[in-house]
Design a protein around this motif. Structure first.
Motif, PDB file in Angstrom:
ATOM      1  N   GLN A 190       0.839  -1.207   0.000  1.00  0.00           N
ATOM      2  CA  GLN A 190       0.000   0.000   0.000  1.00  0.00           C
ATOM      3  C   GLN A 190       0.871   1.254   0.000  1.00  0.00           C
ATOM      4  O   GLN A 190       0.594   2.216  -0.732  1.00  0.00           O
ATOM      5  CB  GLN A 190      -0.922  -0.005   1.218  1.00  0.00           C
ATOM      6  CG  GLN A 190      -1.899   1.162   1.236  1.00  0.00           C
ATOM      7  CD  GLN A 190      -2.844   1.100   2.427  1.00  0.00           C
ATOM      8  OE1 GLN A 190      -2.525   0.546   3.464  1.00  0.00           O
ATOM      9  NE2 GLN A 190      -4.027   1.679   2.270  1.00  0.00           N
ATOM     10  N   ASP A 193       2.395   1.567  -3.416  1.00  0.00           N
ATOM     11  CA  ASP A 193       1.380   2.041  -4.361  1.00  0.00           C
ATOM     12  C   ASP A 193       1.232   3.561  -4.292  1.00  0.00           C
ATOM     13  O   ASP A 193       1.092   4.235  -5.317  1.00  0.00           O
ATOM     14  CB  ASP A 193       0.036   1.374  -4.078  1.00  0.00           C
ATOM     15  CG  ASP A 193      -0.092  -0.002  -4.710  1.00  0.00           C
ATOM     16  OD1 ASP A 193       0.703  -0.310  -5.619  1.00  0.00           O
ATOM     17  OD2 ASP A 193      -0.982  -0.768  -4.288  1.00  0.00           O
ATOM     18  N   GLN A 194       1.259   4.104  -3.082  1.00  0.00           N
ATOM     19  CA  GLN A 194       1.165   5.550  -2.924  1.00  0.00           C
ATOM     20  C   GLN A 194       2.373   6.249  -3.544  1.00  0.00           C
ATOM     21  O   GLN A 194       2.236   7.289  -4.203  1.00  0.00           O
ATOM     22  CB  GLN A 194       1.051   5.901  -1.431  1.00  0.00           C
ATOM     23  CG  GLN A 194      -0.258   5.439  -0.796  1.00  0.00           C
ATOM     24  CD  GLN A 194      -0.253   5.590   0.716  1.00  0.00           C
ATOM     25  OE1 GLN A 194       0.777   5.903   1.330  1.00  0.00           O
ATOM     26  NE2 GLN A 194      -1.408   5.364   1.336  1.00  0.00           N
ATOM     27  N   GLN A 197       1.957   5.979  -7.341  1.00  0.00           N
ATOM     28  CA  GLN A 197       0.878   6.840  -7.820  1.00  0.00           C
ATOM     29  C   GLN A 197       1.362   8.279  -7.902  1.00  0.00           C
ATOM     30  O   GLN A 197       1.062   9.000  -8.859  1.00  0.00           O
ATOM     31  CB  GLN A 197      -0.331   6.714  -6.910  1.00  0.00           C
ATOM     32  CG  GLN A 197      -1.593   7.337  -7.479  1.00  0.00           C
ATOM     33  CD  GLN A 197      -2.841   6.927  -6.717  1.00  0.00           C
ATOM     34  OE1 GLN A 197      -2.775   6.631  -5.527  1.00  0.00           O
ATOM     35  NE2 GLN A 197      -3.981   6.889  -7.390  1.00  0.00           N
ATOM     36  N   THR A 211      -2.092   2.691  -9.771  1.00  0.00           N
ATOM     37  CA  THR A 211      -1.066   2.262  -8.822  1.00  0.00           C
ATOM     38  C   THR A 211      -0.303   1.078  -9.405  1.00  0.00           C
ATOM     39  O   THR A 211      -0.706   0.474 -10.401  1.00  0.00           O
ATOM     40  CB  THR A 211      -1.686   1.836  -7.485  1.00  0.00           C
ATOM     41  OG1 THR A 211      -2.454   0.634  -7.692  1.00  0.00           O
ATOM     42  CG2 THR A 211      -2.577   2.926  -6.914  1.00  0.00           C
ATOM     43  N   TRP A 212       0.807   0.729  -8.743  1.00  0.00           N
ATOM     44  CA  TRP A 212       1.576  -0.438  -9.182  1.00  0.00           C
ATOM     45  C   TRP A 212       0.739  -1.704  -9.084  1.00  0.00           C
ATOM     46  O   TRP A 212       0.722  -2.526 -10.006  1.00  0.00           O
ATOM     47  CB  TRP A 212       2.836  -0.571  -8.325  1.00  0.00           C
ATOM     48  CG  TRP A 212       3.671  -1.768  -8.669  1.00  0.00           C
ATOM     49  CD1 TRP A 212       4.521  -1.900  -9.732  1.00  0.00           C
ATOM     50  CD2 TRP A 212       3.718  -3.016  -7.960  1.00  0.00           C
ATOM     51  NE1 TRP A 212       5.099  -3.152  -9.728  1.00  0.00           N
ATOM     52  CE2 TRP A 212       4.627  -3.854  -8.647  1.00  0.00           C
ATOM     53  CE3 TRP A 212       3.093  -3.492  -6.812  1.00  0.00           C
ATOM     54  CZ2 TRP A 212       4.929  -5.152  -8.209  1.00  0.00           C
ATOM     55  CZ3 TRP A 212       3.378  -4.776  -6.375  1.00  0.00           C
ATOM     56  CH2 TRP A 212       4.293  -5.596  -7.076  1.00  0.00           C
ATOM     57  N   SER A 213       0.012  -1.883  -7.991  1.00  0.00           N
ATOM     58  CA  SER A 213      -0.820  -3.078  -7.812  1.00  0.00           C
ATOM     59  C   SER A 213      -1.857  -3.199  -8.917  1.00  0.00           C
ATOM     60  O   SER A 213      -2.090  -4.287  -9.460  1.00  0.00           O
ATOM     61  CB  SER A 213      -1.526  -3.045  -6.457  1.00  0.00           C
ATOM     62  OG  SER A 213      -0.615  -3.193  -5.404  1.00  0.00           O
ATOM     63  N   GLN A 214      -2.494  -2.103  -9.250  1.00  0.00           N
ATOM     64  CA  GLN A 214      -3.497  -2.125 -10.313  1.00  0.00           C
ATOM     65  C   GLN A 214      -2.865  -2.513 -11.646  1.00  0.00           C
ATOM     66  O   GLN A 214      -3.423  -3.321 -12.401  1.00  0.00           O
ATOM     67  CB  GLN A 214      -4.167  -0.757 -10.425  1.00  0.00           C
ATOM     68  CG  GLN A 214      -5.072  -0.412  -9.252  1.00  0.00           C
ATOM     69  CD  GLN A 214      -5.535   1.031  -9.272  1.00  0.00           C
ATOM     70  OE1 GLN A 214      -4.884   1.902  -9.859  1.00  0.00           O
ATOM     71  NE2 GLN A 214      -6.664   1.300  -8.631  1.00  0.00           N
TER      72      GLN A 214
END
Length: 240
Positions: A190, A193-194, A197, A211-214
């Protein structure tokens, strides 16, 4: 921090190049750096195809997904698994084991990274082109690769005409495990990801909000070049 480490840590993928050529001395040094790379059991199962023909460059750019820098870069190198030379020495060589394909892929990556680091140390830049595998059979035919040899990826090299921001990586403690594999802490993802982003939203080009996860979940949610296995099989590789 020495200059070698600084070069490594300063890596950015370069996709826009000046028209200036890479000198023959620079190219020879880049290739020699690649040849100096580690080779599993000294098998030396990599071949590089230097593509200088402009029409072939144009077609390779199309095959790779219309990546224009394949055509415009000063140099374009294609890295291939190559057991043809071993088969030529002895036709009884059994190159169709999956392990041997893995060795070829690993050794190609090591050699290519040596080449790219050598180029970057001279003020040049580059980018890997895995998109060649989008149309592996067409690339193979264009480069006239023999049995026992298969395309893996390309590399653009040239004089940078851009200075993109360095892309943040996952933190070391997520990647490095000690003595045993540790469960993933999703709080780390998380936070990353921030970070990503913010990077995507503020970089100088190709801004986006994901984000990277997405991004990675989208990439891994469907088929990933399912034609690659039959392609390798057709070249006498990865059959058992």
């Amino acid at each position: 921090m020495n200059s070698t480490i600084q070069t490594i840590l300063n890596h950015r993928s370069i996709r826009k190049f000046r028209s200036e050529a890479i000198s023959s001395e620079q190219l020879q040094t880049i290739i020699q750096a690649g040849l100096a790379a580690s080779s599993s059991s000294m098998l030396q199962v990599v071949s590089i195809v230097r593509v200088t023909n402009l029409e072939k460059r144009k077609r390779l750019a199309q095959y790779a997904g219309n990546q224009a820098y394949v055509e415009s870069a000063a140099e374009f190198l294609v890295f291939c698994i190559d057991y043809q030379r071993h088969i030529s020495i002895n036709p009884n060589v059994q190159a169709d084991f999956t392990e041997l394909t893995l060795i070829g892929a690993v050794d190609s990556g090591i050699m290519a990274q040596n080449c790219l680091l050598a180029a970057e140390s001279m003020g040049l830049g580059g980018v890997y082109i895995g998109g060649l595998r989008n149309n592996a059979e067409q690339v193979d035919a264009l480069l006239e690769l023999p049995q026992g040899s298969a395309v893996l990826f390309g590399m653009c090299l040239g004089h940078p005409d851009q200075s993109p921001e360095i892309k943040p990586r996952l933190p070391a403690h997520v990647i490095v495990h000690e003595n045993q594999y540790e469960p993933l802490n999703l709080d780390d993802i998380q936070h990353y990801d921030q970070t990503m982003q913010s990077y995507y939203a503020n970089r100088s080009s190709n801004q986006k909000q994901s984000t990277w996860s997405q991004d990675v979940c989208s990439k891994l949610s469907g088929e990933s070049r399912p034609h690659i296995l039959p392609y390798l099989n057709s070249k006498g590789l990865t059959k058992r």
